[in-house]
Design a protein around this motif. Sequence first.
Motif, PDB file in Angstrom:
ATOM      1  N   ALA A 174      -0.718  -2.515  -0.131  1.00 13.40           N
ATOM      2  CA  ALA A 174       0.339  -2.148   0.841  1.00 13.40           C
ATOM      3  C   ALA A 174       0.989  -3.613   1.081  1.00 13.40           C
ATOM      4  O   ALA A 174       2.236  -3.762   1.230  1.00 13.40           O
ATOM      5  CB  ALA A 174       0.024  -1.682   2.024  1.00 13.40           C
ATOM      6  N   LEU A 213      -1.553   3.036   3.904  1.00 12.91           N
ATOM      7  CA  LEU A 213      -2.129   2.515   5.172  1.00 12.91           C
ATOM      8  C   LEU A 213      -2.667   3.926   5.847  1.00 12.91           C
ATOM      9  O   LEU A 213      -3.712   3.780   6.535  1.00 12.91           O
ATOM     10  CB  LEU A 213      -0.974   1.960   6.091  1.00 12.91           C
ATOM     11  N   GLN A 240      -5.195  -1.913   1.361  1.00 12.21           N
ATOM     12  CA  GLN A 240      -4.391  -2.686   2.402  1.00 12.21           C
ATOM     13  C   GLN A 240      -4.028  -3.997   1.564  1.00 12.21           C
ATOM     14  O   GLN A 240      -2.533  -4.152   1.712  1.00 12.21           O
ATOM     15  CB  GLN A 240      -5.518  -3.670   3.160  1.00 12.21           C
ATOM     16  N   GLN A 255       3.400   2.904   3.489  1.00 10.60           N
ATOM     17  CA  GLN A 255       2.806   3.469   4.797  1.00 10.60           C
ATOM     18  C   GLN A 255       1.627   4.609   4.242  1.00 10.60           C
ATOM     19  O   GLN A 255       0.588   4.880   5.078  1.00 10.60           O
ATOM     20  CB  GLN A 255       3.875   4.343   5.559  1.00 10.60           C
TER      21      GLN A 255
END
Length: 257
Positions: free
Chosen positions: A212, A239, A209, A236
């Motif tokens: 990202a 994630l 996380q 993405q």
Amino acid sequence: MKPLEGGRTGQIWRDGDTVVRPSGAWTPTVHRFLRHVRDRSFLAAPEPIDITGKSQEIVSFVAGRVCEDLGDTFVGSERMLVSAARLLRDFHAASQGFLEQDGEIQTWMLPPQEPREIVCHGDYAPYNVATTEHEAVGIIDFDTAHPAPRLWDLAYAVYRWAPLSDPSHPGVLLGLDEQLRRAEIFCTAYGATAKERQQLPEMICGRLQALANFMQARASAGDETFAEHVAAGDAQLYLSDIDYVQQHRDRLLNALL
């Protein structure tokens, strides 16, 4: 000079026994850190040589084969997996003490994480490890080094070396059972404690996380390299892998414990 293959094509060059690569605001801190680990007899990291006025750094060339594809029998072997985990363990041991002993203002590319136990590599993946004869022998690209708990680094390393990535993603060749087996082998070779293994799934998700978020923030700030990565779907993908790890959290813990 000849260009080195891999990331940032055309920006990293080999010149004899040295490598010329882009520098950043964090490079002086990283060079001091590299001297620290080498002074502690960890010679598997590059030797810092110079920072030029052309926004470039010069470091020693780390010999060995670098390959990202874990489907390659050379890179994906169990012997390589074990040696990579032990190399990370030895690096972490050499990293200790720098934060307390440095005595200068420290600048890092990635934001430090609490508690600041050691300086982590930040991107301990197959593409940043030099190998010889099925053994991991060197670590390259310390741009992402930053203070964090050692588990922060171990979590990302397990994510990359197992790899704990959805098999539906392009390039992911190993299924869940083999991923879990490799995760346990890596943790055992590293010497992870039962407490660290218990915390690993959440730490992997937190690390992905944070990665990202960092990529998206840099892209929004106009960094072309990160904008390209985000546009290509890299953020993405991380994630999505968070969902994958959370979905299989119990099986991962059973494998590790």
